[in-house]
Scaffold this active site. Structure first.
Site, PDB file in Angstrom:
ATOM      1  N   SER A 191       0.804  -1.135   0.069  1.00  0.00           N
ATOM      2  CA  SER A 191      -0.062  -0.011   0.052  1.00  0.00           C
ATOM      3  C   SER A 191       0.790   1.353  -0.103  1.00  0.00           C
ATOM      4  O   SER A 191       0.470   2.369  -0.612  1.00  0.00           O
ATOM      5  CB  SER A 191      -1.169  -0.053   1.267  1.00  0.00           C
ATOM      6  OG  SER A 191      -0.492   0.301   2.360  1.00  0.00           O
ATOM      7  N   ASN A 192       2.068   1.237   0.735  1.00  0.00           N
ATOM      8  CA  ASN A 192       2.955   2.528   0.595  1.00  0.00           C
ATOM      9  C   ASN A 192       3.231   2.460  -0.828  1.00  0.00           C
ATOM     10  O   ASN A 192       3.698   3.777  -1.182  1.00  0.00           O
ATOM     11  CB  ASN A 192       4.125   2.204   1.649  1.00  0.00           C
ATOM     12  CG  ASN A 192       3.638   2.739   2.884  1.00  0.00           C
ATOM     13  OD1 ASN A 192       3.500   4.047   3.264  1.00  0.00           O
ATOM     14  ND2 ASN A 192       3.353   1.714   3.851  1.00  0.00           N
ATOM     15  N   MET A 208      10.623  -6.729   4.229  1.00  0.00           N
ATOM     16  CA  MET A 208      10.665  -7.535   5.336  1.00  0.00           C
ATOM     17  C   MET A 208      11.732  -8.135   5.362  1.00  0.00           C
ATOM     18  O   MET A 208      11.928  -9.450   5.717  1.00  0.00           O
ATOM     19  CB  MET A 208       9.328  -8.196   5.665  1.00  0.00           C
ATOM     20  CG  MET A 208       8.085  -7.299   5.895  1.00  0.00           C
ATOM     21  SD  MET A 208       8.321  -6.003   7.121  1.00  0.00           S
ATOM     22  CE  MET A 208       6.823  -5.409   7.055  1.00  0.00           C
ATOM     23  N   ARG A 209      13.038  -7.919   4.966  1.00  0.00           N
ATOM     24  CA  ARG A 209      14.300  -8.640   4.979  1.00  0.00           C
ATOM     25  C   ARG A 209      15.311  -7.543   5.442  1.00  0.00           C
ATOM     26  O   ARG A 209      15.373  -6.411   4.884  1.00  0.00           O
ATOM     27  CB  ARG A 209      14.324  -9.168   3.882  1.00  0.00           C
ATOM     28  CG  ARG A 209      15.862  -9.963   3.790  1.00  0.00           C
ATOM     29  CD  ARG A 209      15.786 -11.035   2.565  1.00  0.00           C
ATOM     30  NE  ARG A 209      16.720 -11.800   2.410  1.00  0.00           N
ATOM     31  CZ  ARG A 209      17.214 -12.906   2.579  1.00  0.00           C
ATOM     32  NH1 ARG A 209      16.308 -13.748   3.635  1.00  0.00           N
ATOM     33  NH2 ARG A 209      18.378 -13.419   2.347  1.00  0.00           N
ATOM     34  N   ILE A 239      18.645  -5.816   5.530  1.00  0.00           N
ATOM     35  CA  ILE A 239      19.856  -5.442   4.285  1.00  0.00           C
ATOM     36  C   ILE A 239      21.101  -5.682   4.961  1.00  0.00           C
ATOM     37  O   ILE A 239      21.347  -5.092   6.054  1.00  0.00           O
ATOM     38  CB  ILE A 239      19.317  -3.887   4.128  1.00  0.00           C
ATOM     39  CG1 ILE A 239      17.886  -3.633   3.489  1.00  0.00           C
ATOM     40  CG2 ILE A 239      20.546  -3.531   3.025  1.00  0.00           C
ATOM     41  CD1 ILE A 239      17.653  -4.426   2.366  1.00  0.00           C
ATOM     42  N   ASN A 284      13.926   3.739   4.157  1.00  0.00           N
ATOM     43  CA  ASN A 284      12.755   2.901   5.069  1.00  0.00           C
ATOM     44  C   ASN A 284      11.689   3.728   5.656  1.00  0.00           C
ATOM     45  O   ASN A 284      11.958   4.688   6.154  1.00  0.00           O
ATOM     46  CB  ASN A 284      13.478   1.831   5.876  1.00  0.00           C
ATOM     47  CG  ASN A 284      12.282   0.918   6.394  1.00  0.00           C
ATOM     48  OD1 ASN A 284      11.331   0.236   5.600  1.00  0.00           O
ATOM     49  ND2 ASN A 284      12.335   0.444   7.528  1.00  0.00           N
ATOM     50  N   HIS A 334       9.239   3.232   8.972  1.00  0.00           N
ATOM     51  CA  HIS A 334       8.844   2.241   9.935  1.00  0.00           C
ATOM     52  C   HIS A 334       7.557   2.949  10.801  1.00  0.00           C
ATOM     53  O   HIS A 334       7.795   4.065  11.132  1.00  0.00           O
ATOM     54  CB  HIS A 334      10.084   2.295  10.822  1.00  0.00           C
ATOM     55  CG  HIS A 334       9.732   1.072  12.102  1.00  0.00           C
ATOM     56  ND1 HIS A 334       9.786   0.045  12.134  1.00  0.00           N
ATOM     57  CD2 HIS A 334       9.681   1.522  13.409  1.00  0.00           C
ATOM     58  CE1 HIS A 334       9.484  -0.737  13.124  1.00  0.00           C
ATOM     59  NE2 HIS A 334       9.714   0.431  14.206  1.00  0.00           N
TER      60      HIS A 334
END
Ligand code: GAR
Length: 189
Positions: free
Chosen positions: A13-14, A91-92, A94, A108, A110
């Site tokens: 959605s972002n 969702m990993r 870096i 990112n 958050h």
């Protein structure tokens, strides 16, 4: 005009909110989306991006070492001349491999103050703590979990929120506006 790649792992959605601002909003004059990338073939955002006419790619990360996976990402991005990687629900973690290639060029969002909460389930955390306000943080990515330099933060009013779903709805509504506003500042400088 900056070239960006948006990285997702799920709903996206972002990514959609940013893409709309690039197509005919506040990001139209400062960046182009060269790729929507996912590390999971099941990410719903990939189909949505394709329907919006955006280029997409997926390199599944499951059971791959982070450094090896990221070397493949670097090779995938190389011809696209990417200036910034924009993580949007990616969702990993870096690793230093990708960070060394894009120093202070990976951003990112958050859904909490990164000094107070890191990792997954930030809205659950806000709901369980019964916070009256939470924060959205946009930050540069380093190899820690939500530990990079903060670019900007904003507040989400949670007063009177009656459920976790309402907390998430209020937060996401703020995320969808705020991320593009902050990206505009970064990408225009
Ligand atoms: C968003 O709330 C984003 O801030 C969060 O995941 C959700 C992704 O939703 N990111 C993190 O928690 C990162 N630690 P989306 O796929 O619909 O954009």
């Amino acid at each position: 005009m900056k070239n960006i790649a948006i990285f997702i792992s799920g709903r996206g959605s972002n990514m959609v909110a940013i893409a709309q601002q690039v197509q005919n909003g506040i990001l139209a004059d400062c960046c182009q989306i060269k790729l929507v990338f996912a590390n999971q073939a099941t990410a719903q955002g990939l189909d949505i991006a394709a329907k919006m006419g955006l280029p997409t790619a997926c390199l599944p990360s499951e059971s791959r070492k982070r450094a090896d996976h990221e070397r493949d990402i670097i090779a995938l991005l190389a011809p696209l001349q990417i200036d910034y990687i924009v993580l949007a629900g990616y969702m990993r973690l870096i690793s230093p491999v990708l960070i060394a290639h894009y120093p202070q060029r990976i951003i990112n969002i958050h859904p909490a103050d990164t000094h107070q909460h890191q990792g997954l389930h930030a809205y659950e955390w806000a709901w369980q703590q019964q916070l009256t306000h939470t924060h959205i943080t946009v930050h540069y990515v380093d190899s820690g979990m939500d530990t990079g330099d903060i670019i900007a933060q904003t507040t989400v009013d949670l007063q009177g929120a009656a459920s976790l779903q309402e907390v998430e709805q209020r937060g996401l509504a703020v995320e969808h506006q705020f991320y593009s506003q902050v990206l505009k500042q970064v990408l225009s400088s």
